[in-house]
Scaffold this motif. Structure first.
Motif, mmCIF file in Angstrom:
data_model
loop_
_atom_site.group_PDB
_atom_site.id
_atom_site.type_symbol
_atom_site.label_atom_id
_atom_site.label_comp_id
_atom_site.label_asym_id
_atom_site.label_seq_id
_atom_site.Cartn_x
_atom_site.Cartn_y
_atom_site.Cartn_z
ATOM 1 N N LEU A 170 -16.676 -6.020 -5.896
ATOM 2 C CA LEU A 170 -16.426 -6.049 -7.350
ATOM 3 C C LEU A 170 -17.175 -4.938 -8.096
ATOM 4 O O LEU A 170 -17.015 -4.804 -9.317
ATOM 5 C CB LEU A 170 -16.841 -7.412 -7.927
ATOM 6 C CG LEU A 170 -16.011 -8.624 -7.486
ATOM 7 C CD1 LEU A 170 -16.541 -9.906 -8.139
ATOM 8 C CD2 LEU A 170 -14.537 -8.441 -7.841
ATOM 9 N N VAL A 171 -17.969 -4.149 -7.376
ATOM 10 C CA VAL A 171 -18.809 -3.164 -8.080
ATOM 11 C C VAL A 171 -17.961 -2.170 -8.863
ATOM 12 O O VAL A 171 -18.234 -1.897 -10.039
ATOM 13 C CB VAL A 171 -19.756 -2.431 -7.079
ATOM 14 C CG1 VAL A 171 -20.441 -1.256 -7.751
ATOM 15 C CG2 VAL A 171 -20.810 -3.399 -6.550
ATOM 16 N N ALA A 187 -18.005 -1.789 -12.853
ATOM 17 C CA ALA A 187 -18.433 -0.527 -13.478
ATOM 18 C C ALA A 187 -17.402 -0.111 -14.531
ATOM 19 O O ALA A 187 -17.752 0.379 -15.606
ATOM 20 C CB ALA A 187 -18.586 0.561 -12.410
ATOM 21 N N ARG A 188 -16.130 -0.348 -14.235
ATOM 22 C CA ARG A 188 -15.074 0.016 -15.181
ATOM 23 C C ARG A 188 -15.237 -0.779 -16.492
ATOM 24 O O ARG A 188 -15.220 -0.205 -17.569
ATOM 25 C CB ARG A 188 -13.696 -0.265 -14.563
ATOM 26 C CG ARG A 188 -12.531 0.250 -15.389
ATOM 27 C CD ARG A 188 -11.223 -0.401 -14.970
ATOM 28 N NE ARG A 188 -11.240 -1.845 -15.183
ATOM 29 C CZ ARG A 188 -11.069 -2.437 -16.363
ATOM 30 N NH1 ARG A 188 -10.854 -1.708 -17.446
ATOM 31 N NH2 ARG A 188 -11.122 -3.754 -16.472
ATOM 32 N N ILE A 189 -15.450 -2.080 -16.376
ATOM 33 C CA ILE A 189 -15.556 -2.864 -17.632
ATOM 34 C C ILE A 189 -16.882 -2.545 -18.337
ATOM 35 O O ILE A 189 -16.924 -2.451 -19.567
ATOM 36 C CB ILE A 189 -15.329 -4.384 -17.415
ATOM 37 C CG1 ILE A 189 -15.109 -5.046 -18.782
ATOM 38 C CG2 ILE A 189 -16.421 -5.063 -16.624
ATOM 39 C CD1 ILE A 189 -14.445 -6.392 -18.729
ATOM 40 N N ASP A 190 -17.949 -2.303 -17.590
ATOM 41 C CA ASP A 190 -19.229 -1.935 -18.226
ATOM 42 C C ASP A 190 -19.081 -0.631 -19.024
ATOM 43 O O ASP A 190 -19.757 -0.435 -20.033
ATOM 44 C CB ASP A 190 -20.325 -1.743 -17.171
ATOM 45 C CG ASP A 190 -20.893 -3.076 -16.674
ATOM 46 O OD1 ASP A 190 -20.438 -4.131 -17.146
ATOM 47 O OD2 ASP A 190 -21.790 -3.053 -15.796
ATOM 48 N N ALA A 217 -20.078 3.309 -9.864
ATOM 49 C CA ALA A 217 -20.610 2.325 -8.916
ATOM 50 C C ALA A 217 -22.059 2.661 -8.548
ATOM 51 O O ALA A 217 -22.897 1.770 -8.409
ATOM 52 C CB ALA A 217 -19.726 2.292 -7.666
ATOM 53 N N GLU A 218 -22.351 3.953 -8.424
ATOM 54 C CA GLU A 218 -23.709 4.357 -8.032
ATOM 55 C C GLU A 218 -24.735 3.919 -9.094
ATOM 56 O O GLU A 218 -25.794 3.370 -8.776
ATOM 57 C CB GLU A 218 -23.719 5.879 -7.874
ATOM 58 C CG GLU A 218 -24.957 6.392 -7.213
ATOM 59 C CD GLU A 218 -25.009 7.922 -7.250
ATOM 60 O OE1 GLU A 218 -23.974 8.562 -7.558
ATOM 61 O OE2 GLU A 218 -26.105 8.453 -6.988
ATOM 62 N N LEU A 219 -24.373 4.144 -10.366
ATOM 63 C CA LEU A 219 -25.283 3.747 -11.451
ATOM 64 C C LEU A 219 -25.416 2.220 -11.506
ATOM 65 O O LEU A 219 -26.513 1.681 -11.703
ATOM 66 C CB LEU A 219 -24.762 4.298 -12.784
ATOM 67 C CG LEU A 219 -25.564 3.918 -14.035
ATOM 68 C CD1 LEU A 219 -27.022 4.362 -13.911
ATOM 69 C CD2 LEU A 219 -24.936 4.525 -15.293
ATOM 70 N N LYS A 220 -24.297 1.552 -11.316
ATOM 71 C CA LYS A 220 -24.311 0.074 -11.330
ATOM 72 C C LYS A 220 -25.286 -0.443 -10.258
ATOM 73 O O LYS A 220 -26.096 -1.333 -10.512
ATOM 74 C CB LYS A 220 -22.873 -0.394 -11.058
ATOM 75 C CG LYS A 220 -22.641 -1.834 -11.129
ATOM 76 C CD LYS A 220 -21.972 -2.252 -12.422
ATOM 77 C CE LYS A 220 -21.997 -3.746 -12.546
ATOM 78 N NZ LYS A 220 -22.828 -4.284 -13.571
ATOM 79 N N ASN A 221 -25.218 0.145 -9.063
ATOM 80 C CA ASN A 221 -26.121 -0.292 -7.990
ATOM 81 C C ASN A 221 -27.576 0.070 -8.308
ATOM 82 O O ASN A 221 -28.493 -0.696 -8.008
ATOM 83 C CB ASN A 221 -25.700 0.327 -6.653
ATOM 84 C CG ASN A 221 -24.489 -0.405 -6.073
ATOM 85 O OD1 ASN A 221 -24.367 -1.624 -6.222
ATOM 86 N ND2 ASN A 221 -23.590 0.327 -5.438
ATOM 87 N N ALA A 222 -27.782 1.229 -8.920
ATOM 88 C CA ALA A 222 -29.149 1.641 -9.274
ATOM 89 C C ALA A 222 -29.736 0.685 -10.317
ATOM 90 O O ALA A 222 -30.924 0.351 -10.294
ATOM 91 C CB ALA A 222 -29.147 3.081 -9.792
ATOM 92 N N LYS A 223 -28.893 0.212 -11.229
ATOM 93 C CA LYS A 223 -29.374 -0.758 -12.233
ATOM 94 C C LYS A 223 -29.745 -2.076 -11.548
ATOM 95 O O LYS A 223 -30.714 -2.732 -11.930
ATOM 96 C CB LYS A 223 -28.299 -1.009 -13.301
ATOM 97 C CG LYS A 223 -28.150 0.143 -14.284
ATOM 98 C CD LYS A 223 -27.016 -0.175 -15.262
ATOM 99 C CE LYS A 223 -26.859 0.930 -16.294
ATOM 100 N NZ LYS A 223 -26.963 0.487 -17.661
ATOM 101 N N ALA A 224 -28.955 -2.452 -10.553
ATOM 102 C CA ALA A 224 -29.262 -3.694 -9.815
ATOM 103 C C ALA A 224 -30.590 -3.544 -9.070
ATOM 104 O O ALA A 224 -31.403 -4.477 -9.030
ATOM 105 C CB ALA A 224 -28.127 -4.017 -8.843
#
Ligand SMILES: CC(C)(COP(=O)(O)OP(=O)(O)OC[C@H]1O[C@@H](n2cnc3c(N)ncnc32)[C@H](O)[C@@H]1OP(=O)(O)O)[C@@H](O)C(=O)NCCC(=O)NCCS
Length: 353
Positions: free
Chosen positions: A204-205, A209-212, A233-240
């Motif tokens: 779902l990443v 990321a698209r909706i964020d 997706a990379e930024l989303k994972n870095a935030k996690a």
């Protein structure tokens, strides 16, 4: 262009860039936050030591951060936090200043504004903001100091948000169930509701990321000149990764559109990974423009608060900030039992490039 000064001396006071490894200064800074909280807004969630300390070493991946302390007689008197987006919105900077309640009206806050302006202007930022707590009708009385201080320094109110609190069991069980069923009926069969705690499931990443990436375009920003930013997706994972490093657990519920497989609605609650801290924070709730009017916001929030109750029984309340003009979100929150506590203001000042 002003020069950036890491160390500023003003009448026996020193302004020092805070090194996360300097345990004494970090502790002194946290003590200032705690003392100010007790005087300025004791009903709001208290500062959390472990999260504050970890946050100094793990800035958000899409922001550069700096912290400064004002030190006098070997004691930290005040603290300045600065954030600057580093992917988009490169003209922008935000900051907060807290002066120990026993050391106010001596110019310490003003010295920190000078530090902030020099730091951010030295890095090419032209729109600078400062925020503060404020009073709101129906809520608690807050000091006007922050507002007057910001205006004194030429910062003008650009965005007002209302701060509300909701007990996790604000609704009785029957009312909550009836609301949930009504929302489920309105949503129909087109959506699959998915929840998790912690990191976004790998599959779902991309869609998350698209909706964020739509958030900044969709939430009211008042007079703030912020542009939407793409979250990949990379930024989303870095935030996690950062949330984990800071000891934050995320309780998340989304609606996936069965037809397209895309996540089209999302809500989340942030919780300190600390079984004693009773407060949690509502993160963004967003429903894609094409999927509004199906009660997805209400549906997801009820499912999510149930998850909070089941998995984190020590959590007593969830806190949320909404722009004063965000009527659809406020309607949902009031239905769920959110009550006004106070308000906040983002004050901005623009400089020539
Ligand atoms: C707002 C705050 C940072 C001010 O810090 P400070 O060191 O007392 O500020 P200064 O002494 O530099 O004040 C500069 C000017 O701001 C205005 N001001 C500050 N506090 C004020 C108050 N309580 N009432 C009226 N005006 C005030 C005044 O114009 C003051 O100048 P003066 O003292 O010559 O009249 C401090 O009260 C604080 O920490 N409040 C809680 C956090 C907050 O709201 N921060 C807002 C900025 S991010």
């Amino acid at each position: 262009m002003p020069q950036v000064t890491a160390d500023v001396h003003t009448d026996g006071m020193e302004i020092i860039e805070l090194d996360p490894a300097d345990g004494d200064l970090v502790s002194g800074a946290f003590d200032v936050m705690t003392a100010a909280h007790a005087v300025d807004h004791p009903e709001n969630p208290a500062p959390h030591r472990a999260t504050f300390v970890a946050g100094l070493s793990y800035p958000p991946p899409d922001e550069d951060e700096a912290h400064f302390v004002a030190v006098e007689d070997g004691q930290v008197r005040a603290l300045l936090g600065i954030g600057m987006p580093n992917r988009g919105n490169l003209h922008f900077a935000w900051a907060w200043i807290i002066v120990h309640p026993e050391h106010r009206r001596k110019g310490i806050g003003s010295a920190l504004v000078d530090t902030y302006v020099a730091y951010a202007r030295g890095r090419g930022r032209t729109e600078l903001t400062l925020d503060t707590h404020m009073s709101w009708e129906g809520g608690l009385e807050r000091s006007k100091a922050g507002q007057l201080f910001n205006e004194h320094h030429g910062f003008k109110l650009a965005l007002t948000w209302i701060n509300r609190r909701c007990a996790v069991d604000a609704l009785d069980a029957a009312t909550e169930q009836a609301l949930l069923e009504k929302a489920e009926a309105a949503a129909g069969d087109e959506y699959e509701v998915i929840s998790w705690i912690g990191r976004t499931p790998e599959e779902l990443v991309e869609t998350m990321a698209r909706i964020d990436s739509t958030i900044l375009a969709e939430v009211p920003l008042g007079e703030l000149g912020l542009e939407p930013e793409t979250i990949d997706a990379e930024l989303k994972n870095a935030k996690a990764d950062r949330n984990e490093a800071m000891g934050m657990k995320i309780v998340q519920t989304v609606a996936r559109h069965r037809g397209t497989g895309e996540v089209v609605a999302n809500t989340c609650v942030f919780i300190h990974d600390d079984g004693e801290f009773p407060d949690a924070y509502q993160g963004i709730t967003i429903v894609d423009k094409d999927h509004r009017g199906h009660r997805l916001g209400l549906l997801l929030k009820i499912v999510n608060v149930r998850l909070v109750r089941e998995n984190f029984p020590h959590i007593r309340a969830i806190w949320t900030d909404n722009a004063d003009v965000n009527a659809p979100m406020i309607d949902i929150n009031v239905t769920l039992g959110y009550e006004i506590v106070d308000a906040g203001g983002e004050f901005s000042r623009k400089f020539e490039a």
